[in-house]
Design a protein around this motif. Structure first.
Motif, PDB file in Angstrom:
ATOM      1  N   LYS A   3       0.798  -1.225   0.000  1.00 30.74           N
ATOM      2  CA  LYS A   3       0.000   0.000   0.000  1.00 30.74           C
ATOM      3  C   LYS A   3       0.828   1.271   0.000  1.00 30.74           C
ATOM      4  CE  LYS A   3      -3.735  -2.265   2.581  1.00 30.74           C
ATOM      5  NZ  LYS A   3      -4.543  -2.240   3.833  1.00 30.74           N
ATOM      6  N   LYS A   4       2.131   1.163   0.372  1.00 37.61           N
ATOM      7  CA  LYS A   4       2.950   2.357   0.521  1.00 37.61           C
ATOM      8  C   LYS A   4       4.243   2.235  -0.272  1.00 37.61           C
ATOM      9  CE  LYS A   4       1.123   3.370   5.132  1.00 37.61           C
ATOM     10  NZ  LYS A   4       1.434   3.544   6.575  1.00 37.61           N
ATOM     11  N   ALA A   5       4.707   3.377  -0.759  1.00 41.63           N
ATOM     12  CA  ALA A   5       5.971   3.428  -1.492  1.00 41.63           C
ATOM     13  C   ALA A   5       6.850   4.530  -0.923  1.00 41.63           C
ATOM     14  CB  ALA A   5       5.726   3.673  -2.976  1.00 41.63           C
ATOM     15  N   ILE A   6       8.155   4.277  -0.920  1.00 42.60           N
ATOM     16  CA  ILE A   6       9.150   5.241  -0.465  1.00 42.60           C
ATOM     17  C   ILE A   6      10.025   5.625  -1.658  1.00 42.60           C
ATOM     18  CG2 ILE A   6      10.976   5.711   1.210  1.00 42.60           C
ATOM     19  CD1 ILE A   6       8.175   4.948   2.387  1.00 42.60           C
ATOM     20  N   ILE A   7      10.226   6.929  -1.844  1.00 43.60           N
ATOM     21  CA  ILE A   7      11.087   7.405  -2.928  1.00 43.60           C
ATOM     22  C   ILE A   7      12.215   8.238  -2.321  1.00 43.60           C
ATOM     23  CG2 ILE A   7      11.239   8.763  -5.043  1.00 43.60           C
ATOM     24  CD1 ILE A   7       8.305   8.199  -5.547  1.00 43.60           C
ATOM     25  N   PRO A   8      13.417   7.670  -2.202  1.00 39.08           N
ATOM     26  CA  PRO A   8      14.562   8.452  -1.710  1.00 39.08           C
ATOM     27  C   PRO A   8      14.996   9.470  -2.768  1.00 39.08           C
ATOM     28  CG  PRO A   8      14.924   6.072  -1.486  1.00 39.08           C
ATOM     29  CD  PRO A   8      13.768   6.264  -2.414  1.00 39.08           C
ATOM     30  N   ALA A   9      15.081  10.737  -2.368  1.00 38.87           N
ATOM     31  CA  ALA A   9      15.442  11.795  -3.318  1.00 38.87           C
ATOM     32  C   ALA A   9      16.179  12.906  -2.586  1.00 38.87           C
ATOM     33  CB  ALA A   9      14.186  12.340  -3.997  1.00 38.87           C
ATOM     34  N   VAL A 118       5.835   3.866   7.536  1.00 31.57           N
ATOM     35  CA  VAL A 118       5.534   2.516   7.041  1.00 31.57           C
ATOM     36  C   VAL A 118       4.888   1.653   8.114  1.00 31.57           C
ATOM     37  CG1 VAL A 118       6.616   0.360   6.294  1.00 31.57           C
ATOM     38  CG2 VAL A 118       7.294   2.528   5.248  1.00 31.57           C
ATOM     39  N   GLY A 119       5.386   1.760   9.352  1.00 29.44           N
ATOM     40  CA  GLY A 119       4.866   0.904  10.412  1.00 29.44           C
ATOM     41  C   GLY A 119       5.303  -0.536  10.222  1.00 29.44           C
ATOM     42  N   ASN A 120       4.421  -1.466  10.494  1.00 34.06           N
ATOM     43  CA  ASN A 120       4.767  -2.891  10.454  1.00 34.06           C
ATOM     44  C   ASN A 120       4.184  -3.568   9.217  1.00 34.06           C
ATOM     45  OD1 ASN A 120       6.011  -5.201  11.524  1.00 34.06           O
ATOM     46  ND2 ASN A 120       4.096  -5.882  12.466  1.00 34.06           N
ATOM     47  N   GLU A 121       4.447  -3.004   8.051  1.00 30.60           N
ATOM     48  CA  GLU A 121       3.940  -3.589   6.815  1.00 30.60           C
ATOM     49  C   GLU A 121       4.985  -3.491   5.716  1.00 30.60           C
ATOM     50  OE1 GLU A 121       1.014  -0.894   4.599  1.00 30.60           O
ATOM     51  OE2 GLU A 121       0.828  -0.136   6.643  1.00 30.60           O
ATOM     52  N   PRO A 122       4.940  -4.380   4.754  1.00 34.62           N
ATOM     53  CA  PRO A 122       5.895  -4.319   3.636  1.00 34.62           C
ATOM     54  C   PRO A 122       5.641  -3.080   2.787  1.00 34.62           C
ATOM     55  CG  PRO A 122       4.202  -5.942   3.191  1.00 34.62           C
ATOM     56  CD  PRO A 122       3.989  -5.502   4.612  1.00 34.62           C
ATOM     57  N   PHE A 123       6.673  -2.641   2.081  1.00 34.28           N
ATOM     58  CA  PHE A 123       6.553  -1.403   1.304  1.00 34.28           C
ATOM     59  C   PHE A 123       7.471  -1.463   0.091  1.00 34.28           C
ATOM     60  CE2 PHE A 123       9.888  -1.002   4.411  1.00 34.28           C
ATOM     61  CZ  PHE A 123      10.898  -0.281   3.798  1.00 34.28           C
ATOM     62  N   TYR A 204      12.599  -2.038  -5.123  1.00 35.27           N
ATOM     63  CA  TYR A 204      12.584  -3.040  -4.068  1.00 35.27           C
ATOM     64  C   TYR A 204      11.181  -3.174  -3.484  1.00 35.27           C
ATOM     65  CZ  TYR A 204      17.493  -1.348  -3.810  1.00 35.27           C
ATOM     66  OH  TYR A 204      18.772  -0.916  -4.092  1.00 35.27           O
ATOM     67  N   ILE A 205      10.866  -4.367  -2.992  1.00 35.70           N
ATOM     68  CA  ILE A 205       9.789  -4.560  -2.034  1.00 35.70           C
ATOM     69  C   ILE A 205      10.466  -5.059  -0.760  1.00 35.70           C
ATOM     70  CG2 ILE A 205       7.664  -5.776  -1.420  1.00 35.70           C
ATOM     71  CD1 ILE A 205       7.285  -3.907  -3.788  1.00 35.70           C
ATOM     72  N   LEU A 206      10.291  -4.351   0.338  1.00 35.54           N
ATOM     73  CA  LEU A 206      10.994  -4.678   1.570  1.00 35.54           C
ATOM     74  C   LEU A 206      10.022  -4.950   2.707  1.00 35.54           C
ATOM     75  CD1 LEU A 206      13.785  -1.935   1.437  1.00 35.54           C
ATOM     76  CD2 LEU A 206      13.968  -4.326   0.728  1.00 35.54           C
ATOM     77  N   THR A 207      10.379  -5.887   3.562  1.00 36.78           N
ATOM     78  CA  THR A 207       9.606  -6.134   4.771  1.00 36.78           C
ATOM     79  C   THR A 207      10.104  -5.174   5.852  1.00 36.78           C
ATOM     80  OG1 THR A 207      11.161  -7.804   5.591  1.00 36.78           O
ATOM     81  CG2 THR A 207       9.341  -8.571   4.169  1.00 36.78           C
TER      82      THR A 207
END
Length: 289
Positions: A3-9, A118-123, A204-207
């Motif tokens: 449900k969530k994505a992270i974009i490092p920029a 993110v909390g406790n979910e994959p992203f 990536y998909i990360l836990t």
């Protein structure tokens, strides 16, 4: 379901100085679209609408790009300009949040800033200076693999053997033509010492376990916390897989690939294809003479 994505920029973009002295490299346009807009669009096309961008000093223009500009919209509405719809779509395409990386301590550290969001979910993680050109969004490809294995998944691509020392390289047991269960990850290995010629490709998909691994990761090459090192620790806790992507990766972090990407994307645009191709042929002919 991711449900969530992270974009490092958050990087300085020093390879593009002086152009990046006052603007982020992620805002450098491919024709008329900033690089980071392609990245956000990939996340949205993969079904993700909650996006956290890890930014830094001098990156305010990224926030402004995805925000409303009522004065400009009013002017376009008065002129009945067709760009009005596109600008409004930008601000509505996703729920975009921002957090600043206070010090540039590497990709691993940047992702660590996302732990509360993110909390406790994959992203998903999508590097902000990498554009993927594919029929099925690369993030969607990784999400499909994650649904099968329920473990972290790294996007990889095949690179020439004599260039493996430029990339993070994975090694392990091949489960299919596209899937590998990883046994090792090496950041920029010496030639002849790489476990394969499969390079990490910026998706990536990360836990959430990755955050605990980042906490335990010492600074590596360049005095930074490398995500590759943290994922190597993750391998001792849980399975990690790689997915060989279907599509083409464009690394906008270097000038030559930036130029190549601009040319390729221009040739995909109907309004530019024929006249631009004719121009390129003229240039080549003159150059050969």
């Amino acid at each position: 379901m991711i449900k969530k994505a992270i974009i490092p920029a958050a990087g300085f973009g020093t390879r593009f100085l002086p152009a990046t002295k006052a603007q982020p490299k992620e805002m450098l346009p491919i024709i008329d679209t900033p690089t980071i807009q392609y990245v956000v669009q990939e996340a949205v096309d993969s079904g993700i609408e909650d996006i956290l961008i890890i930014s830094g000093k001098g990156k305010r223009s990224i926030e402004d790009h995805f925000d409303r500009n009522f004065e400009l919209e009013t002017r376009l509405a008065e002129k009945e300009d067709e760009m009005l719809h596109e600008l409004r779509r930008l601000s509505d395409m996703a729920n975009i949040h921002f957090v600043r990386q206070k010090e540039l301590n590497g990709l691993g550290d940047a992702i660590y800033y996302a732990r509360h969001h993110v909390g406790n979910e994959p992203f998903a993680v999508l590097l902000g200076d990498t554009i993927m050109d594919s029929v099925i969004p690369v993030t969607q490809q990784l999400m499909d693999t994650f649904e099968t294995y329920r473990c972290s998944v790294i996007a990889v691509e095949t690179v020439p053997t004599d260039k493996v020392n430029r990339y993070g390289i994975v090694g392990g047991k091949e489960l299919s033509d596209s899937i590998m269960q990883l046994e090792t990850l090496v950041e920029k290995p010496a030639l002849g010492q790489a476990p394969s010629n499969l390079a990490i490709a910026g998706r990536y998909i990360l836990t959430p376990e990755i955050f605990r691994m980042i906490e335990q990761t010492p600074k590596g090459k360049g005095g930074e916390i490398q995500l590759t090192d943290a994922m190597l620790l993750l391998l001792s806790r849980e399975n990690v897989y790689s997915h060989r992507i279907e599509g083409k990766r464009h690394d906008i972090g270097n000038k030559l690939d930036f130029l190549k990407t601009t040319v390729e994307f221009a040739l995909k645009r109907k309004e530019f294809e024929k006249p631009f191709l004719a121009f390129l042929k003229e240039v080549i002919q003159q150059y050969e003479q």
